[in-house]
Motif scaffolding. Structure first.
Motif, mmCIF file in Angstrom:
data_model
loop_
_atom_site.group_PDB
_atom_site.id
_atom_site.type_symbol
_atom_site.label_atom_id
_atom_site.label_comp_id
_atom_site.label_asym_id
_atom_site.label_seq_id
_atom_site.Cartn_x
_atom_site.Cartn_y
_atom_site.Cartn_z
ATOM 1 N N GLU A 1 -10.551 -12.529 -4.206
ATOM 2 C CA GLU A 1 -9.092 -12.630 -4.241
ATOM 3 C C GLU A 1 -8.455 -11.270 -4.524
ATOM 4 O O GLU A 1 -7.467 -10.879 -3.894
ATOM 5 C CB GLU A 1 -8.652 -13.632 -5.312
ATOM 6 N N ARG A 2 -9.024 -10.526 -5.470
ATOM 7 C CA ARG A 2 -8.436 -9.247 -5.868
ATOM 8 C C ARG A 2 -9.113 -8.039 -5.218
ATOM 9 O O ARG A 2 -8.570 -6.932 -5.262
ATOM 10 C CB ARG A 2 -8.477 -9.108 -7.392
ATOM 11 N N GLY B 1 -10.785 -6.839 -1.621
ATOM 12 C CA GLY B 1 -10.959 -7.199 -0.227
ATOM 13 C C GLY B 1 -12.022 -6.386 0.484
ATOM 14 O O GLY B 1 -12.320 -5.242 0.117
ATOM 15 N N THR C 1 -7.388 -2.887 4.936
ATOM 16 C CA THR C 1 -6.661 -2.973 3.672
ATOM 17 C C THR C 1 -6.467 -1.576 3.083
ATOM 18 O O THR C 1 -7.436 -0.812 3.000
ATOM 19 C CB THR C 1 -7.432 -3.856 2.665
ATOM 20 N N ASP D 1 -12.409 -10.977 5.279
ATOM 21 C CA ASP D 1 -12.124 -11.790 4.100
ATOM 22 C C ASP D 1 -11.884 -13.237 4.523
ATOM 23 O O ASP D 1 -11.576 -13.507 5.685
ATOM 24 C CB ASP D 1 -10.876 -11.253 3.388
ATOM 25 N N ARG E 1 -15.012 -1.996 -1.652
ATOM 26 C CA ARG E 1 -13.947 -2.991 -1.671
ATOM 27 C C ARG E 1 -12.595 -2.291 -1.848
ATOM 28 O O ARG E 1 -12.505 -1.240 -2.495
ATOM 29 C CB ARG E 1 -14.134 -3.994 -2.826
ATOM 30 N N ARG F 1 -6.692 -5.464 -4.005
ATOM 31 C CA ARG F 1 -5.566 -6.177 -3.366
ATOM 32 C C ARG F 1 -4.511 -6.645 -4.357
ATOM 33 O O ARG F 1 -3.427 -7.086 -3.938
ATOM 34 C CB ARG F 1 -6.107 -7.385 -2.586
ATOM 35 N N ALA F 2 -4.797 -6.582 -5.650
ATOM 36 C CA ALA F 2 -3.835 -7.029 -6.659
ATOM 37 C C ALA F 2 -4.079 -6.246 -7.944
ATOM 38 O O ALA F 2 -5.185 -5.755 -8.188
ATOM 39 C CB ALA F 2 -3.981 -8.530 -6.910
ATOM 40 N N PRO G 1 -3.123 -2.308 -5.767
ATOM 41 C CA PRO G 1 -3.170 -2.173 -4.311
ATOM 42 C C PRO G 1 -3.107 -0.704 -3.890
ATOM 43 O O PRO G 1 -2.323 0.073 -4.425
ATOM 44 C CB PRO G 1 -1.933 -2.942 -3.849
#
Length: 390
Positions: free
Chosen positions: A54-55, A57, A62, A85, A280, A283-284, A295
């Motif tokens: 989730e956090r 990606g 991204t 993802d 990775r 993403r948050a 991000p």
């Protein structure tokens, strides 16, 4: 600090890993294309990040996605489930899950044993000294993945050279792209052929799914073909060298081949063939090892450093074939992106090592250990050759 760190011949990770694990476990590093990212070196952090899709990606599109390859990935190629993802990743994996179950591996085991036996017979009846890489470690998993995918064994050299170029991070971007293009063209022809004339193989079963495009089928097959033999081939060769370096370990398996199963897990932990890590994109907003990330940031989860973390594995730099809980290693990653072929890789390694210690108990290095040439210019490290005799 530039990353990847230079490697030296041998099995140990670069020296900076241990210090960073204690002092800066989410250390900022500079990458080849001028990017900045954060290197994770603790087992707990690496495991947590890889299990949190989730956090963190996997899609190279991204912002902040760390670029380690010569070719900059702007977006995930169709079918490349390694760098997609959920939900797209879930769709791809679901198509393949049934191909790598425990039941499927049990059915495949006699074929792996036959292939191993045939390759070992050819090695034993050939000239000595022999190169264990080209004579055994590489052809065994190559034969197996050819069988699974329905690729003619006669084409092994073609896809082996292209896949190695595709993974070689010392090559220019143009050379890497050319190798990948040739591999894609070959597999596109295979996909079209299997759609027209299906057989009892994985590619034929894949293309029966009406939602799967030819491009996606090719992308999935590329990953299976490259990952299905390179990692295992290098793991077999490295394992034999590690065992022969200290003869007592080899002799322990010769005396009791039942130790092979646990030895394989410990060798995977100790060697960590995917030595440059898993990348990775953040993403948050989150926190890793007391460092605030958000991000646009990227992380590199070092499987090698995690598998040598003393907080998880006591005396981690010691190869202990009887180590308890060795299977907790992260050599295959973890979470939704755990290597889909891990059961197959384990099967091939077990069968190969058991055959070697049983049929070639007197196997030994034909050159001093210091003369064995390691290759570190790919995400999966290995040996250029392994001269042996018996």
């Amino acid at each position: 600090m530039d990353y990847p760190f230079p490697r030296h011949p041998g099995f140990d990770p670069p020296a900076p890993f241990a210090g960073l694990r204690d002092t800066d476990p989410a250390c900022p590093v500079s990458l080849r294309h001028g990017q900045r990212s954060h290197l994770l070196t603790r087992y707990a952090d690496v495991r947590a990040v890889l299990r949190d899709h989730e956090r963190f990606g996997s899609d190279p599109g991204t912002p902040g996605f760390p670029q380690l390859r010569p070719v900059v990935d702007r977006k995930a190629a169709p079918g490349s489930f390694l760098v997609t993802d959920p939900p797209e990743h879930t769709r791809y994996r679901r198509m393949l899950t049934g191909e790598f179950t425990v039941r499927r591996m049990a059915a495949l085991e006699p074929h792996v044993e036959r292939i191993t036996r045939d390759r070992l017979t050819a090695l034993r009846t050939g000239p000595r000294p022999a190169d264990l890489v080209t004579g055994f470690a590489l052809p065994v998993p190559s034969d197996v993945i050819c069988l699974l995918l329905g690729v003619p064994v006669a084409d092994q050299e073609f896809f082996s050279t292209r896949s190695r170029a595709h993974l070689n991070r010392a090559l220019a971007a143009e050379q890497v792209q050319a190798a990948l293009d040739e591999l894609h063209a070959y597999l596109a022809d295979l996909v079209r052929t299997r759609r027209a004339e299906p057989r009892d193989d994985l590619v034929s079963r894949l293309v029966t799914d009406p939602t799967l495009t030819d491009e996606e089928a090719v992308g999935m097959t590329v990953l299976l073909l490259v990952g299905g033999h390179e990692t295992t081939a290098n793991s077999i060769a490295l394992s034999v060298l590690a065992l022969l370096r200290d003869r007592t370990r080899w002799d322990a398996l010769v005396a009791d081949p039942r130790l092979v199963d646990n030895a394989v897990e410990e060798l995977l932990r100790y060697l960590s063939p995917v030595h440059q890590g898993v990348v990775r994109a953040v993403r948050a907003d989150t926190e890793v090892a007391d460092r605030r990330l958000g991000p646009g940031d990227g992380v590199i989860a070092s499987l090698f450093a995690a598998n040598r973390d003393p907080a998880q594995f006591p005396d981690p730099d010691h190869l202990d074939l009887r180590r308890r809980r060795a299977k907790r290693h992260l050599a295959f990653g973890t979470g939704v992106h755990q290597c889909i072929g891990h059961l197959l890789a384990r099967l091939e390694m077990r069968v190969a090592l058991r055959a070697l210690v049983t049929d070639l108990p007197d196997l030994r290095l034909a050159v001093p250990f210091e003369d064995v040439e390691f290759t570190f210019d790919a995400p999966i490290y290995g040996l250029r050759a392994l001269p042996v005799t018996w």
